[in-house]
Design an enzyme around this catalytic site. Structure first.
Site, PDB file in Angstrom:
ATOM      1  N   ARG A  70       0.862  -1.315  -0.101  1.00  0.00           N
ATOM      2  CA  ARG A  70      -0.144   0.059  -0.123  1.00  0.00           C
ATOM      3  C   ARG A  70       0.861   1.182  -0.149  1.00  0.00           C
ATOM      4  NH1 ARG A  70      -3.463  -2.113   4.796  1.00  0.00           N
ATOM      5  NH2 ARG A  70      -2.427  -4.054   4.620  1.00  0.00           N
ATOM      6  N   GLU A 107       1.190  -7.359  13.031  1.00  0.00           N
ATOM      7  CA  GLU A 107       0.118  -7.631  13.773  1.00  0.00           C
ATOM      8  C   GLU A 107      -0.386  -8.844  13.713  1.00  0.00           C
ATOM      9  OE1 GLU A 107      -2.689  -4.730  13.110  1.00  0.00           O
ATOM     10  OE2 GLU A 107      -3.886  -4.899  15.038  1.00  0.00           O
TER      11      GLU A 107
HETATM   12  O1  LIG Z   1       3.159  -1.487  11.676  1.00  0.00           O
HETATM   13  P1  LIG Z   1       3.081  -2.999  11.404  1.00  0.00           P
HETATM   14  O2  LIG Z   1       2.703  -3.902  12.518  1.00  0.00           O
HETATM   15  O3  LIG Z   1       4.317  -3.445  10.703  1.00  0.00           O
HETATM   16  O4  LIG Z   1       1.954  -2.971  10.089  1.00  0.00           O
HETATM   17  C1  LIG Z   1       1.955  -2.164   9.185  1.00  0.00           C
HETATM   18  C2  LIG Z   1       1.892  -2.718   7.621  1.00  0.00           C
HETATM   19  O5  LIG Z   1       0.706  -3.806   7.810  1.00  0.00           O
HETATM   20  C3  LIG Z   1       0.466  -3.485   6.403  1.00  0.00           C
HETATM   21  O6  LIG Z   1       0.825  -4.149   5.464  1.00  0.00           O
HETATM   22  P2  LIG Z   1       0.748  -5.684   5.284  1.00  0.00           P
HETATM   23  O7  LIG Z   1       1.927  -6.350   5.859  1.00  0.00           O
HETATM   24  O8  LIG Z   1      -0.641  -6.275   5.692  1.00  0.00           O
HETATM   25  O9  LIG Z   1       1.022  -5.877   3.489  1.00  0.00           O
HETATM   26  P3  LIG Z   1       0.143  -5.579   2.337  1.00  0.00           P
HETATM   27  O10 LIG Z   1       0.380  -4.071   2.295  1.00  0.00           O
HETATM   28  O11 LIG Z   1       0.902  -6.432   1.386  1.00  0.00           O
HETATM   29  O12 LIG Z   1      -1.322  -6.111   2.650  1.00  0.00           O
HETATM   30  C4  LIG Z   1       0.406  -2.103   6.184  1.00  0.00           C
HETATM   31  O13 LIG Z   1       0.090  -1.650   4.893  1.00  0.00           O
HETATM   32  C5  LIG Z   1       1.980  -1.800   6.812  1.00  0.00           C
HETATM   33  O14 LIG Z   1       2.728  -2.038   5.944  1.00  0.00           O
HETATM   34  N1  LIG Z   2      -5.396  -3.053  11.444  1.00  0.00           N
HETATM   35  C1  LIG Z   2      -4.752  -2.822  10.386  1.00  0.00           C
HETATM   36  N2  LIG Z   2      -5.467  -2.299   9.368  1.00  0.00           N
HETATM   37  C2  LIG Z   2      -4.996  -2.342   7.868  1.00  0.00           C
HETATM   38  N3  LIG Z   2      -3.421  -2.824   7.822  1.00  0.00           N
HETATM   39  C3  LIG Z   2      -2.835  -3.022   8.756  1.00  0.00           C
HETATM   40  N4  LIG Z   2      -1.806  -3.672   8.987  1.00  0.00           N
HETATM   41  C4  LIG Z   2      -1.534  -3.977  10.311  1.00  0.00           C
HETATM   42  N5  LIG Z   2      -2.621  -3.834  10.912  1.00  0.00           N
HETATM   43  C5  LIG Z   2      -3.607  -3.037  10.133  1.00  0.00           C
END
Ligand SMILES: O=P(O)(O)OC[C@H]1O[C@H](OP(=O)(O)OP(=O)(O)O)[C@H](O)[C@@H]1O
Ligand SMILES: Nc1ncnc2[nH]cnc12
Length: 183
Positions: A70, A107
């Site tokens: 994202r 998370e």
């Molecule tokens: O602060 P944190 O606990 O590290 O979490 C934040 C990250 O989690 C989500 O991505 P995700 O890893 O779900 O991957 P994606 O964007 O590929 O779906 C979000 O877009 C951040 O990159």
């Molecule tokens: N609650 C949340 N919503 C969207 N992206 C996430 N990445 C980690 N936690 C998330």
């Protein structure tokens, strides 16, 4: 935005109203912050980009590092507008060239970020962009990658912060700028 959110800016509330919160995705107990609904609204999307561009255009940033997936939505328009290069920090085995990597916990699981060797150089001034900070593990991995090659991380920028998870504390003292808090 004060290394924080620009509460006084009327655009912030418009952006906030476009974020969709999806309970129990991708697993039970997670309140998923869905920014795809911001992208559906050209004004909210533009306001999001503009707020960051206004903050960073005079900060001598030479590289915007966007985190897969994202951070790839918000990072490139910011980079283009401020005249910086864009470097993707990718999930494992996506980058074809020589890479360095950092592992981190999420998370909801574990992951790894990779960066092309040579894309960022010693002395680059970096802005790290993602949609959201939760535990801060992802941004911490990004900061580590950039610092390992000698870049200076000027700031991290996210649309959303989940402050209860205290992710800011993992940013190695780097400032975080965000627009919307979700409590
Ligand atoms: O602060 P944190 O606990 O590290 O979490 C934040 C990250 O989690 C989500 O991505 P995700 O890893 O779900 O991957 P994606 O964007 O590929 O779906 C979000 O877009 C951040 O990159
Ligand atoms: N609650 C949340 N919503 C969207 N992206 C996430 N990445 C980690 N936690 C998330």
């Amino acid at each position: 935005m004060s290394g924080n959110k620009q509460e006084e800016d009327p655009r912030i509330n418009g952006i906030k109203t476009k974020i969709r919160v999806v309970p129990d995705f991708p697993k039970k107990g997670i309140m998923f912050q869905d920014i795809t609904t911001v992208l559906l609204d050209p004004k909210a999307f533009k306001d999001t980009i503009d707020l960051f561009v206004e903050r960073y255009r005079d900060k001598n940033i030479s590289v915007v590092a966007g985190i897969e997936a994202r951070g790839f939505l918000f990072g490139p328009p910011i980079a283009l507008a401020i005249g910086a290069k864009f470097v993707p920090l990718r999930k494992p085995k996506k980058l074809p060239g020589e890479t360095i990597f950092e592992e981190y916990e999420l998370e909801y699981g574990n992951d790894r970020l990779e960066m092309h060797v040579g894309a960022v150089e010693a002395g680059d001034r970096a802005l790290v962009v993602d949609d959201l900070i939760a535990t801060g593990g992802t941004l911490c991995a990004a900061i580590n990658l950039l610092e390992r090659v000698g870049a200076e991380v000027v700031e991290c920028a996210c649309v959303i912060e989940l402050p209860e998870l205290k992710g800011r504390q993992r940013l190695k003292g780097k400032p975080l700028c965000m627009l919307v808090e979700y409590r």
